[in-house]
Motif scaffolding. Structure first.
Motif, mmCIF file in Angstrom:
data_model
loop_
_atom_site.group_PDB
_atom_site.id
_atom_site.type_symbol
_atom_site.label_atom_id
_atom_site.label_comp_id
_atom_site.label_asym_id
_atom_site.label_seq_id
_atom_site.Cartn_x
_atom_site.Cartn_y
_atom_site.Cartn_z
ATOM 1 N N GLN A 352 0.828 -1.209 0.000
ATOM 2 C CA GLN A 352 0.000 0.000 0.000
ATOM 3 C C GLN A 352 0.863 1.259 0.000
ATOM 4 O O GLN A 352 0.629 2.195 -0.763
ATOM 5 C CB GLN A 352 -0.908 -0.007 1.230
ATOM 6 C CG GLN A 352 -2.359 -0.095 0.883
ATOM 7 C CD GLN A 352 -3.263 0.340 2.020
ATOM 8 O OE1 GLN A 352 -2.859 0.496 3.169
ATOM 9 N NE2 GLN A 352 -4.506 0.521 1.691
ATOM 10 N N GLU A 356 1.368 4.214 -3.000
ATOM 11 C CA GLU A 356 1.121 5.614 -2.672
ATOM 12 C C GLU A 356 2.369 6.464 -2.902
ATOM 13 O O GLU A 356 2.315 7.521 -3.547
ATOM 14 C CB GLU A 356 0.664 5.734 -1.226
ATOM 15 C CG GLU A 356 0.381 7.157 -0.773
ATOM 16 C CD GLU A 356 -0.155 7.222 0.641
ATOM 17 O OE1 GLU A 356 -0.092 8.307 1.238
ATOM 18 O OE2 GLU A 356 -0.621 6.179 1.150
ATOM 19 N N HIS A 401 -6.691 2.357 -4.036
ATOM 20 C CA HIS A 401 -5.770 3.202 -3.280
ATOM 21 C C HIS A 401 -4.878 3.992 -4.245
ATOM 22 O O HIS A 401 -4.650 5.199 -4.050
ATOM 23 C CB HIS A 401 -4.919 2.327 -2.358
ATOM 24 C CG HIS A 401 -3.974 3.089 -1.498
ATOM 25 N ND1 HIS A 401 -4.358 4.096 -0.635
ATOM 26 C CD2 HIS A 401 -2.609 2.997 -1.376
ATOM 27 C CE1 HIS A 401 -3.309 4.587 -0.011
ATOM 28 N NE2 HIS A 401 -2.231 3.940 -0.442
ATOM 29 N N THR A 405 -5.007 8.069 -4.803
ATOM 30 C CA THR A 405 -3.769 8.828 -4.619
ATOM 31 C C THR A 405 -3.467 9.653 -5.864
ATOM 32 O O THR A 405 -3.062 10.825 -5.767
ATOM 33 C CB THR A 405 -2.598 7.879 -4.307
ATOM 34 O OG1 THR A 405 -2.910 7.099 -3.155
ATOM 35 C CG2 THR A 405 -1.322 8.665 -4.054
#
Length: 443
Positions: A352, A356, A401, A405
């Motif tokens: 994760q 990001e 995610h 982002t």
């Protein structure tokens, strides 16, 4: 009492969702990118996903995409390499027939092309552009020719022609080919359908010299100069290259001349742990397949010797190895997924965070250069065609995610997932793709 002074952060405390750089006014404010790659001509046989371009485009739009990214095959269509007749009648074979039945690549993602037809790539290319314009879709032009496109042909002459171009001349030859192809697109009145042009896909993972290789008498035009040459010929077009793994920890090493920061974000994490365990991406490994890979194979898997391998020229024409073809063709996809799911927990936070941080690094580099940023591929990595780990809840959560982002940091274009296209099983998950594209395009 005064507040305690804790210094001044270098990075802003809140992300900047404004676009990292200006976009030409005739192009969409955001791009929901669908990765059609080279499959629009290698999976175009009867009953295949791209047999009907109009149908494939309508399905793409129905899922919320407004951009497709393709291999435009510039060296085939406009390379000046004596391939004109082949461009109008290209025999598609895929990786070829396997001795025990079926064909090589039959369960290998992107390589599951049975072939068996001949296609006019030039006519189909302009049909694709016309269909895209009809549906208000823009097209990102790239080339996969020095990475894999030529391996799908039954005739090796396309590969042989581009392979004979000296390594240090290849960027220039690509620029000249795209220059002529864009001339033809402009003459056809379709130039405004082009979002931007990449000299080549993933220059760091292709049979190309470094973009910024030193120029000398033998190589007077490196990748930077080649882009400048193409830009001078078509000054209204955005010109760039893409990187498969940009140097996220040292982005100052990226050539500053890119007019679009088109970088790919893959976080292999648990997938890399499995690949190293079963040694699936190497070549020439003694004793292949090892015990760990054998434990994951289908019960009907032949031995490596029984399965054989594609023609030697096809392996030279692509960056994947014979071990990968054997492994992905004969892996038990459910066992593969089960291993990844069992071991994912130890990699969750890192994967994760990696997605990001890489998206932010790309966006900040683009903002520094005042150019638009695009994540043209992502998010986990290369999996067997029938594997469902990236398409399942874990993979979809990581993709979301990354998309959020990208949205929060002003990225212009993003893929829902590299595996979300007509030739992948994820295509059937219409609702998720619609949701991701709505999220990104509408903010």
């Amino acid at each position: 009492m005064s507040e305690r002074y804790l210094g001044t952060p270098v990075m802003p405390t809140e992300p900047n969702s404004a676009l990292t750089g200006p976009v030409p006014p005739h192009l969409p404010e955001r791009l929901g990118v669908c990765l059609w790659d080279f499959s629009w001509y290698t999976r175009a046989g009867a009953g295949e996903p791209y047999a009907d371009i109009e149908h494939a485009m309508a399905e793409t739009v129905a899922r919320g995409y407004n951009a497709v990214r393709i291999c435009a095959a510039p060296l085939l269509l406009a390379g000046g390499l004596g391939l004109d007749a082949l461009a109008e009648a290209l025999p598609i074979e895929g990786l070829g027939a396997a001795p025990g039945g079926g064909f090589y690549g039959q369960r290998t993602r992107w390589y599951d092309s049975p072939g068996g037809y001949t296609i006019d790539v030039r006519a189909r290319f302009f049909s694709l552009l016309e269909t895209a314009r009809k549906h208000d879709v823009v097209v990102i032009l790239a080339s996969w020719e020095y990475q894999q496109s030529t391996a799908f042909a039954a005739d090796p002459s396309w590969f042989e022609a581009i392979d004979q171009v000296p390594l240090n001349r290849r960027h220039e030859v690509l620029a000249d080919a795209f220059g002529r192809l864009l001339d033809d697109i402009r003459a056809a009145g379709l130039i405004e359908s082009i979002a931007f042009t990449e000299l080549h896909n993933e220059v760091d993972f292709s049979i190309l010299p470094p973009v910024d290789a030193p120029e000398d008498a033998d190589a007077p035009v490196n990748g930077i100069a080649a882009m400048a040459k193409l830009r001078a010929r078509h000054p209204d077009q955005l010109i760039t290259v893409s990187y498969g793994k940009p140097p996220h920890l040292a982005m100052h090493r990226v050539a500053p001349e890119l007019e679009v920061a088109q970088f790919h974000v893959y976080s292999y994490g648990v997938l890399d742990a499995l690949q190293r365990r079963i040694d699936i991406r190497s070549e020439g490994t003694e004793g292949f397949p090892n015990a760990e890979l054998r434990a994951l194979l289908r019960s009907d898997a032949p031995s490596v010797a029984e399965y054989g391998r594609p023609a030697e020229w096809k392996l030279k024409a692509t960056v994947i190895t014979d071990q990968m073809i054997y492994g992905y063709d004969w892996i038990d996809a459910q066992a593969w997924d089960a291993w990844l799911e069992q071991h994912y927990g130890a990699h969750h936070e890192v994967m994760q965070r990696e997605i990001e941080s890489r998206v932010i690094a790309i966006a900040e580099w683009a903002r520094w250069r005042s150019v638009p940023a695009v994540v043209g591929e992502g998010w986990i990595g290369y999996t067997p065609r029938d594997g469902n780990f990236e398409e399942g809840p874990i993979g979809r959560a990581l993709a979301e995610h990354g998309i959020r982002t990208a949205l929060d940091n002003g990225v212009w274009g993003v893929v829902a997932c590299s595996n979300a296209a007509p030739h992948h099983p994820l295509w059937s998950d219409i609702a998720w793709q619609q949701r991701m594209n709505t999220l990104f395009l509408e903010g």
